[in-house]
Write a protein that holds these residues in place. Sequence first.
Motif, mmCIF file in Angstrom:
data_model
loop_
_atom_site.group_PDB
_atom_site.id
_atom_site.type_symbol
_atom_site.label_atom_id
_atom_site.label_comp_id
_atom_site.label_asym_id
_atom_site.label_seq_id
_atom_site.Cartn_x
_atom_site.Cartn_y
_atom_site.Cartn_z
ATOM 1 N N UNK A 1 0.553 -1.011 -0.260
ATOM 2 C CA UNK A 1 -0.491 0.271 0.325
ATOM 3 C C UNK A 1 0.970 0.964 0.340
ATOM 4 N N UNK A 2 1.934 0.935 0.625
ATOM 5 C CA UNK A 2 2.934 2.106 0.900
ATOM 6 C C UNK A 2 4.403 2.892 -0.921
ATOM 7 N N UNK A 3 4.025 3.359 -0.710
ATOM 8 C CA UNK A 3 5.804 4.050 -1.508
ATOM 9 C C UNK A 3 6.781 2.936 -1.148
ATOM 10 N N UNK A 4 7.566 2.230 -1.760
ATOM 11 C CA UNK A 4 8.836 1.518 -1.572
ATOM 12 C C UNK A 4 9.980 2.741 -1.827
ATOM 13 N N UNK A 5 11.027 2.121 -0.378
ATOM 14 C CA UNK A 5 12.069 3.702 -0.453
ATOM 15 C C UNK A 5 13.081 2.724 -0.514
ATOM 16 N N UNK A 6 13.311 1.565 -0.214
ATOM 17 C CA UNK A 6 14.376 0.312 -0.706
ATOM 18 C C UNK A 6 14.523 -0.471 -0.085
ATOM 19 N N UNK A 7 13.653 -2.059 -0.561
ATOM 20 C CA UNK A 7 13.921 -3.560 -0.749
ATOM 21 C C UNK A 7 12.459 -3.234 -0.018
ATOM 22 N N UNK A 8 12.569 -3.866 1.510
ATOM 23 C CA UNK A 8 11.405 -3.795 2.227
ATOM 24 C C UNK A 8 11.223 -2.897 3.373
ATOM 25 N N UNK A 9 12.010 -1.998 2.981
ATOM 26 C CA UNK A 9 11.278 -0.706 3.327
ATOM 27 C C UNK A 9 10.380 0.340 2.690
ATOM 28 N N UNK A 10 9.230 0.558 3.395
ATOM 29 C CA UNK A 10 8.194 1.867 2.953
ATOM 30 C C UNK A 10 7.962 3.330 3.199
ATOM 31 N N UNK A 11 8.038 3.547 2.193
ATOM 32 C CA UNK A 11 7.580 5.054 2.975
ATOM 33 C C UNK A 11 5.806 5.018 3.395
ATOM 34 N N UNK A 12 5.793 5.063 5.093
ATOM 35 C CA UNK A 12 4.503 5.352 5.223
ATOM 36 C C UNK A 12 4.169 6.943 6.517
ATOM 37 N N UNK A 13 4.997 7.936 5.539
ATOM 38 C CA UNK A 13 4.368 9.260 6.178
ATOM 39 C C UNK A 13 2.969 9.409 5.758
ATOM 40 N N UNK A 14 2.152 8.398 5.074
ATOM 41 C CA UNK A 14 0.563 8.871 4.435
ATOM 42 C C UNK A 14 -0.008 8.783 5.643
ATOM 43 N N UNK A 15 0.487 7.666 6.946
ATOM 44 C CA UNK A 15 -0.012 7.936 7.927
ATOM 45 C C UNK A 15 0.478 8.924 9.292
ATOM 46 N N UNK A 16 1.452 9.740 9.016
ATOM 47 C CA UNK A 16 1.511 10.522 9.699
ATOM 48 C C UNK A 16 0.621 11.509 9.862
ATOM 49 N N UNK A 17 0.702 11.723 8.143
ATOM 50 C CA UNK A 17 -0.008 12.786 7.831
ATOM 51 C C UNK A 17 -2.114 13.063 8.087
ATOM 52 N N UNK A 18 -2.784 11.416 8.398
ATOM 53 C CA UNK A 18 -3.578 11.509 8.769
ATOM 54 C C UNK A 18 -3.826 12.025 10.424
ATOM 55 N N UNK A 19 -2.635 11.853 10.887
ATOM 56 C CA UNK A 19 -2.495 11.397 12.268
ATOM 57 C C UNK A 19 -2.977 12.744 12.827
ATOM 58 N N UNK A 20 -2.447 13.612 11.728
ATOM 59 C CA UNK A 20 -1.611 15.091 11.871
ATOM 60 C C UNK A 20 -3.096 15.501 11.700
#
Length: 266
Positions: A93-112
Amino acid sequence: MGYDLKMRIWRGDQEGGELGDYTVEVSEGEVVLDAIHRVQATQAGDLAVRWNCKAGKCGSCSAEINGRPRLLCMTRLSDFDAGETITVTPMRTFPVIRDLVTDVSFNYEKARQLPGAELGPRDDDGKRRMMQIDVERGQEFRKCIECFLCQDTCHVVRDHDHNKPAFAGPRFFLRYAELDMHPLDTHDRRVLAQGAAGLGLCNITKCCTEVCPEGIKITDNAIIPMKERVVDRKYDPLVWLGNKIGLRPRDYEGRMEVGEGPVRRP
């Protein structure tokens, strides 16, 4: 007792990638994260994976194992046959940064976007009080470790990326429900939950509940009751009338509009 484990691990970045094949020696009692670390140590030193506590409490090592969102540190190798190939990929569901690491910043935007608790005035002695039963009602929701596996598996954003701006997701519906149950909170979030958070887009398939490593009943205990309270406020004529003339929101058969426990809003 050890054996050779066959693994397929996704390697790549936002530009693209592919599954790489690895064979690594593992031992009885180990978890998938152990195998990942051994691959790093012996064959792929540049393999990127996010982890921290290795105890299922930080929520960092979320990934997909054989297509199912899981924590790498809580998935035992004994869950699979010794001859089975284990495929590990990043959260889809989240954009890949590298390998198994994804960018989950979507969730922090929703938290704000979610208003925090707004407490009323203190008692005359400067303290605030609530019944123990009211404290316990939201205790289940506070077990969330923010692994975002529920966000990852929710098909509203997993299969429809364009829904993200209008949909907060199950992790934050959990938070809406927790705050809505707070007996001292004066903020009514029901309009926000239906509008900006997109509660109506959830069609309660319970996939979020199925992947929660803390066993939180997200759908039954948070999302469905929140949906009911939103519908009551908007469509129940008695509740609408009571809100208009300033009555406390008691159901007219003696029940509380927001469930058991004291109602906190006029």
